[in-house]
Design an enzyme around this catalytic site. Structure first.
Site, short mmCIF file in Angstrom:
data_model
loop_
_atom_site.label_atom_id
_atom_site.label_comp_id
_atom_site.label_asym_id
_atom_site.label_seq_id
_atom_site.Cartn_x
_atom_site.Cartn_y
_atom_site.Cartn_z
N ARG A 74 2.95 6.91 3.18
CA ARG A 74 3.96 6.35 2.27
C ARG A 74 5.29 6.97 2.67
NH1 ARG A 74 3.70 4.17 -3.06
NH2 ARG A 74 5.44 4.72 -4.43
N HIS A 124 5.26 -3.47 1.21
CA HIS A 124 4.29 -2.74 0.38
C HIS A 124 2.96 -3.53 0.41
CE1 HIS A 124 2.69 0.01 -2.36
NE2 HIS A 124 3.44 -0.16 -3.42
N GLN A 182 -0.19 -2.92 -2.01
CA GLN A 182 0.04 -3.43 -3.36
C GLN A 182 -0.30 -4.92 -3.43
OE1 GLN A 182 1.18 -1.76 -6.36
NE2 GLN A 182 0.35 -3.70 -7.11
N ASP A 199 9.63 -6.35 -10.62
CA ASP A 199 9.54 -4.96 -10.19
C ASP A 199 10.84 -4.30 -10.61
OD1 ASP A 199 8.68 -2.63 -8.96
OD2 ASP A 199 9.28 -3.24 -6.95
N CYS A 254 4.14 -4.02 -10.48
CA CYS A 254 3.42 -3.00 -9.72
C CYS A 254 3.57 -1.60 -10.30
CB CYS A 254 3.83 -3.04 -8.25
SG CYS A 254 5.52 -2.50 -7.94
N ARG A 311 -5.71 -1.49 -7.11
CA ARG A 311 -5.26 -0.74 -5.94
C ARG A 311 -6.44 0.01 -5.34
NH1 ARG A 311 0.09 0.88 -5.44
NH2 ARG A 311 -0.62 1.79 -3.48
#
Length: 308
Positions: free
Chosen positions: A101, A128, A131, A224, A264, A292
């Protein structure tokens, strides 16, 4: 050939469907896949703040029979203390896969070029993709299918989430609309790639400035945070252009009556999403967060099976 997952279109439509089918199976029988039995180590590196990513990958690697080797990015200082390439060469000798990440997409691309083991993008500034696997799993659970559904993403259409929605949903044969104010549209190359993929899967991909037009008759409404990691100091100024894109009850009313709502997380109630929406009956955010774990386990198991 070493397979990696650096962006959503690293999986073909058939491969994406395989991973999602495995994710469904692993959700019902969490310990049936054990590719890291031994245990074999998986390096999980965090350069950015994390909750869901750390929890889901560490638990997931353990459930796959492996050892989650957590690497503190502030200590490793990959790319500063030593080069990404040298770090990759070291890690590749010690672990079976690398999950990272980080910031620039070029960093994870370089890691993949030198590690010699599968590398997974656990978030970059550009994409991402893990996700989105969880999001697609969640949509399929609630809607029974993916192909042909319409997804509207509202907010910062120039964000990593917007880019991943374009690529992943196009790969799944969905109709994806990303919506944000002028100056916050998606990268032109990403949008063009999504349009090309959609042309092969009977889906569509588009950037729609008007939030009402984007949400109209949508099966899935997504938002988001408007303030990405690293821009917190600009929160008030950045938020102004996005106010019409807040997912509240009036805007959600333009979607289909049975539309589901996704985020998310972390969420900021009263900003990008209203409290009565995220905590309401159309919200599936907690299923999304749980998935996830299952989607990433499926991805790791799939990658380990497809090394040549």
């Amino acid at each position: 050939m070493t397979r990696h997952f650096l962006r959503d279109d690293d999986l073909s439509p058939v491969e994406q469907a395989e991973v999602l089918a495995l994710a469904k199976a692993l959700k019902s029988a969490r310990h049936q896949a054990r590719p890291f039995e031994g245990p074999r180590a998986v390096a999980i590196i965090f350069d950015k703040p994390t909750l869901r990513t750390q929890a889901s990958f560490t638990a997931g690697v353990a459930e796959l029979g492996g050892y989650p080797m957590l690497v503190d990015g502030s200590l490793a200082r990959i790319g500063v203390r030593e080069s990404v390439a040298d770090s990759a060469r070291v890690l590749g000798r010690m672990v079976s896969a690398v999950v990272w990440r980080t910031y620039g997409q070029e960093r994870i691309d370089e890691m993949a070029a030198y590690a010699g083991v599968p590398v997974v993008n656990a978030l970059t500034d550009r994409f991402h993709p893990c996700q989105l696997l969880a999001d697609l799993q969640t949509i399929e659970e609630h809607k029974g299918t993916l192909a042909g559904l319409t997804v509207a993403f509202l907010g910062d259409a120039a964000s990593n989430m917007s880019h991943s929605f374009l690529l992943a949903c196009a790969t799944a044969g969905m109709h994806v609309r990303v919506s944000g104010p002028d100056g916050f549209g998606p990268d032109a190359d990403v949008l063009a790639t999504a349009e090309r993929i959609a042309g092969e899967t009977a889906g569509s991909a588009s950037y729609v400035v008007d939030p009402v037009a984007a949400v109209t008759d949508a099966d899935v409404v997504v938002t988001d945070t408007w303030v990405s990691m690293g821009t917190e100091g600009e929160a008030e100024e950045r938020s102004r252009p996005f106010l019409p894109y807040a997912v509240d009850t009036p805007l959600l009313g333009h979607a289909k009556a049975d539309a589901i709502v996704m985020h998310c997380l972390p969420a900021y109630r009263g900003k990008e999403i209203a409290a009565d929406v995220i905590d309401g009956p159309q919200s599936v955010v907690w299923d999304e967060a749980e998935n996830r774990l299952h989607a990433q386990k499926a991805l790791l198991a799939w990658l380990m099976e497809h090394q040549t």
